[in-house]
Write an enzyme that holds these catalytic residues in place. Structure first.
Site, PDB file in Angstrom:
ATOM      1  N   GLU A 210      79.715  49.734  12.703  1.00  0.00           N
ATOM      2  CA  GLU A 210      78.656  50.109  14.023  1.00  0.00           C
ATOM      3  C   GLU A 210      78.815  51.115  14.486  1.00  0.00           C
ATOM      4  O   GLU A 210      79.731  52.193  14.485  1.00  0.00           O
ATOM      5  CB  GLU A 210      78.061  49.452  15.037  1.00  0.00           C
ATOM      6  CG  GLU A 210      77.325  48.214  14.436  1.00  0.00           C
ATOM      7  CD  GLU A 210      76.614  47.656  16.254  1.00  0.00           C
ATOM      8  OE1 GLU A 210      75.738  46.877  15.879  1.00  0.00           O
ATOM      9  OE2 GLU A 210      77.784  47.529  16.956  1.00  0.00           O
TER      10      GLU A 210
ATOM     11  N   CYS B  83      79.101  59.001  17.631  1.00  0.00           N
ATOM     12  CA  CYS B  83      80.518  58.456  17.572  1.00  0.00           C
ATOM     13  C   CYS B  83      80.477  57.610  16.229  1.00  0.00           C
ATOM     14  O   CYS B  83      79.702  56.885  15.707  1.00  0.00           O
ATOM     15  CB  CYS B  83      80.305  57.564  18.733  1.00  0.00           C
ATOM     16  SG  CYS B  83      81.220  56.234  19.179  1.00  0.00           S
TER      17      CYS B  83
ATOM     18  N   CYS C 237      88.766  45.343  15.745  1.00  0.00           N
ATOM     19  CA  CYS C 237      89.632  46.116  16.354  1.00  0.00           C
ATOM     20  C   CYS C 237      91.266  44.959  16.406  1.00  0.00           C
ATOM     21  O   CYS C 237      90.766  44.332  16.785  1.00  0.00           O
ATOM     22  CB  CYS C 237      89.396  47.093  17.524  1.00  0.00           C
ATOM     23  SG  CYS C 237      90.955  47.621  18.572  1.00  0.00           S
TER      24      CYS C 237
ATOM     25  N   CYS D 164      91.986  44.404  23.708  1.00  0.00           N
ATOM     26  CA  CYS D 164      91.639  44.332  25.304  1.00  0.00           C
ATOM     27  C   CYS D 164      90.513  43.512  26.204  1.00  0.00           C
ATOM     28  O   CYS D 164      89.630  43.404  25.526  1.00  0.00           O
ATOM     29  CB  CYS D 164      91.352  45.966  25.565  1.00  0.00           C
ATOM     30  SG  CYS D 164      92.007  47.872  24.608  1.00  0.00           S
TER      31      CYS D 164
ATOM     32  N   CYS E 249      86.489  44.478  26.880  1.00  0.00           N
ATOM     33  CA  CYS E 249      85.881  45.506  25.510  1.00  0.00           C
ATOM     34  C   CYS E 249      85.468  44.766  24.350  1.00  0.00           C
ATOM     35  O   CYS E 249      86.437  43.528  23.426  1.00  0.00           O
ATOM     36  CB  CYS E 249      87.558  46.291  25.165  1.00  0.00           C
ATOM     37  SG  CYS E 249      86.037  47.386  23.192  1.00  0.00           S
TER      38      CYS E 249
ATOM     39  N   CYS F 232      79.927  52.094  25.918  1.00  0.00           N
ATOM     40  CA  CYS F 232      81.285  52.155  25.181  1.00  0.00           C
ATOM     41  C   CYS F 232      81.777  50.896  25.942  1.00  0.00           C
ATOM     42  O   CYS F 232      82.051  49.809  26.466  1.00  0.00           O
ATOM     43  CB  CYS F 232      81.882  52.720  26.739  1.00  0.00           C
ATOM     44  SG  CYS F 232      81.904  54.729  26.820  1.00  0.00           S
TER      45      CYS F 232
END
Length: 351
Positions: free
Chosen positions: A94, A107, A114, A118, A121, A335
């Site tokens: 995305e 972005c 990933c 975190c 996230c 974010c």
């Protein structure tokens, strides 16, 4: 000839080398191809009209120009657009287009998934699938250019899915393509890389990658940061700060410190004072962001009053600190909320 290079995986200097060494062209011809491709966004060799016909035929026989499809576009109430890209292997990533006064920011993602893990996230909750190639990063920009209705993309931020410094070689090549005058031609100040804090790679960046640097700090003690960000167990705050001072000293650049505030976790006056101690002497600005909740998260969004009190402590002691408004929350484009599904879902018009 059986070369068949994807030119979008090459920097302008790489295209020049390919054209001189493999296609036996005169010096400078490859840079002309790069300008046609990256500055003028022409993806048809026959349309590169100032190249002679035999050269264009050689390009068609020996080169590919890959592309990336936007499978779905979802529009938020504030005008933010989330883009779902479908990769050739079936994976999805995305990106986000964020409009503002006199600017349009794209972005982009650097990995499928990933590995950073975190805890706050959603983007990294599914783990890492693979790195993106340079061409796949470049093609996110090309695909977005085609739907901006003539409005130029003024800024590129490497803040989508993935940790950019874990895909260093591909990201460094993309950065060169984006900032080279024969490439996309962006100022390095208009291309920002955001990292969770891979200290050795931040040091490697210095003098090797011409972009702006943003670092997610998010805590003022190792105990809290390790709970939020597993990377801190490998590179604790002191090691990260050492890398940032090295980077700023070597490049002369200012670094952006990203600090996501969580209610009752890292938003106290004591945290603000510790943050100032950590950043003393570091050329930086501080972006304060309020946590964007998602389902089953243990963290809470802080009260605005607390956030601005935190900011005011920083301002009153001479730091540059801004509270950033997260855009696109209603379509999970803010974010930490990007997480591409295997099939497009959710509200919004499809392209």
């Amino acid at each position: 000839m059986n070369l068949y290079f994807d030119l979008k995986g090459l920097t302008p200097k790489g295209i020049e080398r390919f054209c001189t060494e493999e296609l036996r062209q005169k010096p400078g011809q490859g840079l002309r191809v790069a300008v046609w491709l990256y500055r003028r966004r022409v993806e048809d060799f026959d349309a590169m009209t100032d190249l002679n016909r035999p050269f264009r035929e050689e390009l068609k026989k020996g080169c590919a120009l890959s592309s990336l499809a936007i499978e779905k576009k979802t529009i938020a109430g504030d005008g933010t657009e989330k883009l779902l890209y479908r990769l050739d292997d079936g994976n999805a990533i995305e990106g986000v287009l964020i409009s503002g006064p006199n600017r349009l920011t794209l972005c982009v993602s650097t990995q499928v998934g990933c590995a950073s893990g975190c805890g706050f996230c959603l983007t990294g909750s599914g783990g890492l699938v693979r790195n993106l190639t340079t061409a796949e990063i470049v093609n996110q920009v090309f695909a977005a250019w085609k739907i901006t209705r003539g409005q130029p993309i003024s800024n590129i931020v490497l803040m989508g899915t993935g940790e950019p410094l874990s895909n260093y070689d591909a990201v460094r090549k993309f950065a060169e393509i984006a900032t080279d005058r024969h490439g996309m031609g962006y100022s390095p100040k208009k291309v920002t890389l955001s990292t969770c804090g891979l200290a050795p790679m931040i040091e490697k960046m210095a003098g090797d990658m011409e972009v702006s640097l943003a670092v997610s700090l998010n805590a003022t003690t190792d105990e809290v940061r390790s709970r939020l960000m597993p990377i801190n167990r490998t590179y604790p705050i002191a090691r990260l700060m050492q890398a940032l001072h090295y980077y700023c000293d070597k490049t002369g650049n200012t670094v952006t410190i990203e600090y996501v505030l969580f209610k009752g976790v890292n938003d106290s006056d004591d945290d603000a004072h510790r943050l100032m101690g950590l950043l003393k002497g570091l050329p930086c600005m501080i972006n304060l962001l309020m946590f964007n909740p998602f389902q089953e998260t243990p963290f809470e969004r802080p009260d605005e009053e607390r956030v601005y009190a935190f900011r005011n402590i920083l301002l009153n002691h001479g730091f540059v600190a801004v509270v950033r408004n997260s855009r696109g929350k209603d379509i999970s484009a803010a974010c930490g909320q990007l997480r591409a599904a295997s099939r497009p879902t959710g509200p919004g018009p499809a392209l």
